[in-house]
Design a protein around this motif. Structure first.
Motif, PDB file in Angstrom:
ATOM      1  N   LEU A   4      19.207   2.551  71.018  1.00 32.54           N
ATOM      2  CA  LEU A   4      18.119   2.590  71.993  1.00 32.54           C
ATOM      3  C   LEU A   4      18.179   3.925  72.717  1.00 32.54           C
ATOM      4  CD1 LEU A   4      15.775   1.196  73.492  1.00 32.54           C
ATOM      5  CD2 LEU A   4      17.474   0.300  75.110  1.00 32.54           C
ATOM      6  N   LYS A   6      16.628   5.930  75.686  1.00 29.26           N
ATOM      7  CA  LYS A   6      15.911   5.600  76.922  1.00 29.26           C
ATOM      8  C   LYS A   6      15.246   6.839  77.527  1.00 29.26           C
ATOM      9  CE  LYS A   6      16.151   2.240  79.075  1.00 29.26           C
ATOM     10  NZ  LYS A   6      15.186   1.102  79.118  1.00 29.26           N
ATOM     11  N   LYS A   7      13.965   6.671  77.878  1.00 33.97           N
ATOM     12  CA  LYS A   7      13.207   7.644  78.658  1.00 33.97           C
ATOM     13  C   LYS A   7      13.241   9.051  78.041  1.00 33.97           C
ATOM     14  CE  LYS A   7      13.867   5.061  82.953  1.00 33.97           C
ATOM     15  NZ  LYS A   7      12.585   4.344  82.730  1.00 33.97           N
ATOM     16  N   ASP A  16      10.770   4.664  75.580  1.00 34.23           N
ATOM     17  CA  ASP A  16      12.007   4.202  74.978  1.00 34.23           C
ATOM     18  C   ASP A  16      11.768   4.080  73.482  1.00 34.23           C
ATOM     19  OD1 ASP A  16      12.918   4.018  77.546  1.00 34.23           O
ATOM     20  OD2 ASP A  16      13.021   1.828  77.597  1.00 34.23           O
ATOM     21  N   TRP A  18      13.471   2.440  70.011  1.00 35.25           N
ATOM     22  CA  TRP A  18      14.482   1.505  69.509  1.00 35.25           C
ATOM     23  C   TRP A  18      14.569   1.625  67.988  1.00 35.25           C
ATOM     24  CZ3 TRP A  18      13.411  -4.392  68.832  1.00 35.25           C
ATOM     25  CH2 TRP A  18      14.600  -5.046  68.432  1.00 35.25           C
ATOM     26  N   ASP A  30      10.014   1.449  78.774  1.00 36.78           N
ATOM     27  CA  ASP A  30      10.853   0.401  79.385  1.00 36.78           C
ATOM     28  C   ASP A  30      11.062  -0.799  78.475  1.00 36.78           C
ATOM     29  OD1 ASP A  30      10.977   1.920  81.805  1.00 36.78           O
ATOM     30  OD2 ASP A  30       8.961   1.191  82.293  1.00 36.78           O
ATOM     31  N   VAL A  38      23.349   3.105  73.282  1.00 32.48           N
ATOM     32  CA  VAL A  38      22.271   3.526  74.177  1.00 32.48           C
ATOM     33  C   VAL A  38      22.440   5.010  74.469  1.00 32.48           C
ATOM     34  CG1 VAL A  38      21.164   3.222  76.420  1.00 32.48           C
ATOM     35  CG2 VAL A  38      22.094   1.230  75.205  1.00 32.48           C
ATOM     36  N   ASP A  40      20.905   8.286  76.639  1.00 35.65           N
ATOM     37  CA  ASP A  40      20.084   8.733  77.764  1.00 35.65           C
ATOM     38  C   ASP A  40      19.179   9.865  77.287  1.00 35.65           C
ATOM     39  OD1 ASP A  40      18.954   9.549  80.123  1.00 35.65           O
ATOM     40  OD2 ASP A  40      20.848   9.953  81.166  1.00 35.65           O
TER      41      ASP A  40
END
Length: 418
Positions: A4, A6-7, A16, A18, A30, A38, A40
């Motif tokens: 994942l 994120k942002k 996001d 996935w 989101d 995960v 960033d």
């Protein structure tokens, strides 16, 4: 395995992303999902993995060797005599170095033509990249070499069924001045019967064109047309010297073409690649680095800039070969050439992608991300690389890179001593 991100910035907005298995599962703001890893994505942008559609990977061993020479003396005096001494181990470490360099500069897939293909297969397997590989084919117009090449091709096709899913097999006749018309016809039939691509250098120099006219009474594309070997399976590297009628011929048969600006300029093969005319005719045009012996690096971010600027200057047209066109050629067009479900950031596509570090001078200010990527940055802007849903580089670190650098350098020095 799932990832994942994120942002991360995609087309100017944070999302996001996935990844599940080897494909992109969902893209949305989101996402409420649980993933094994995960990342960033803040201060980063996501792009498709770059696709280098013409390489000779293990020629990293010849980086900086025999520089500043014309093409044919360079091949005949520096490259071919030393390539004759290459071992499996030489090619393996040269290809591992190439894979490392491509990972570090954002390339997830490459289309290769070189000797000791089994060594390159293993290097790609160990690196985690995606590739379509071909063994360089020569027959030098000699029947005994032609028959030997056919047996080797048939053996390689059988072996290709054991390759990792990331590795494809193609046919790699070197050029029309080293491969006979009879062999090219056989390769065309073999490729058709076995659903294979054909990777061929063509119309790279004026001398090649003049020699073809003298030997065959016509230019290289017309020669291939007369042989009956133009087809959607054919991928031509260089294609510098083609006229308007030849462009129509290539388009009619859906032949693909790969532009290699760095190599073309360095070897002074030519500079007026007809990108605009080919694209207007409907030809799919990819970008490539060629081998490090002639282009010195495998940085596809740099290739996008060189292709754009070169196309603008010889046309004296600042609107020619835009940054968006260059990114498309280096991603989606490359995927189309290699018949892959990649080159685009869409749900369901193969998870071959890169995260670009935006917190750097080349992306400050960031009025136009694609412009900054193509005109301001180089491959060092790539922070993270994912291929087939696996992280191969994060925070610019690649597992085992120190050993690869040391082994490749030692094999290169030993080769030249031999």
């Amino acid at each position: 395995m799932s990832i994942l991100i994120k942002k991360v910035e995609l087309a100017g907005r944070p999302v996001d992303l996935w990844i599940e298995g080897e494909r992109i599962k969902r893209i949305a703001p989101d996402l409420d999902v649980i993933a094994d890893t995960v990342i960033d994505g803040r201060r980063k942008a996501v792009i498709p993995g770059l696709i280098n559609t013409h390489t000779h990977a293990a020629m990293t061993l010849f980086r900086g060797y025999g520089d500043d020479m014309p093409l044919m003396p360079w091949l005949e005096e520096c490259i071919w005599p030393n390539e004759a001494k290459l071992t499996y181990e030489d090619v393996y470490w040269g290809a591992r170095l190439a894979c490392l360099e491509m990972i570090k500069s954002g390339t997830t897939t490459f289309f290769d033509m070189y000797t000791h293909m089994d060594a390159t297969v293993q290097a790609v397997e160990d690196s985690g990249l995606r590739a379509v590989l071909s063994d360089t084919i020569f027959d030098h117009f000699k029947p005994e070499l032609r028959e030997r090449a056919k047996r080797e091709i048939e053996k390689n096709l059988l072996l290709s069924s054991t390759y990792n899913e990331r590795i494809g097999y193609a046919l790699g006749p070197h050029a029309i001045y080293t491969v006979s018309g009879r062999m090219l016809r056989w390769l065309h039939d073999f490729a058709t019967a076995n659903d294979l691509l054909i990777h061929l250098h063509l119309s790279e120099t004026e001398l090649e064109v003049l020699t073809c006219v003298k030997a065959n009474g016509c230019t290289p594309v017309r020669y291939l047309l007369n042989l009956g070997v133009l087809s959607p399976r054919l991928v031509l590297a260089h294609g510098l010297y083609v006229d308007e009628e030849e462009i129509r011929m290539l388009a009619d048969f859906d032949v693909k073409v790969v532009h290699n600006p760095a190599s073309n300029m360095k070897l002074t093969s030519g500079y007026s690649f007809k990108y605009k005319e080919m694209r207007q005719a409907g030809i799919t045009v990819g970008l490539g680095t060629d081998g490090c012996g002639s282009s010195n690096n495998l940085d596809m971010v740099e290739v996008m800039k060189l292709a754009s600027l070169l196309g603008k200057v010889w046309r004296q047209d600042p609107e020619a070969l835009t940054c968006d066109e260059m990114l498309e050629s280096a991603t989606a067009s490359g995927a189309d050439i290699l018949r892959l479900e990649s080159g685009r950031i869409t749900e369901g596509s193969l998870a071959d992608l890169c995260l670009v570090d935006l917190h750097t001078p080349p992306f400050t200010p960031n009025f136009n991300f694609v412009s900054n990527l193509v005109y301001s940055a180089n491959g060092s802007c790539i922070d993270t690389l994912i291929c087939n849903g696996k992280i191969l580089m994060e925070n610019r670190r690649v597992e085992g890179e120190d050993e690869i650098l040391e082994q490749a350098a030692q094999h290169a020095y030993d080769l030249i001593k031999r």
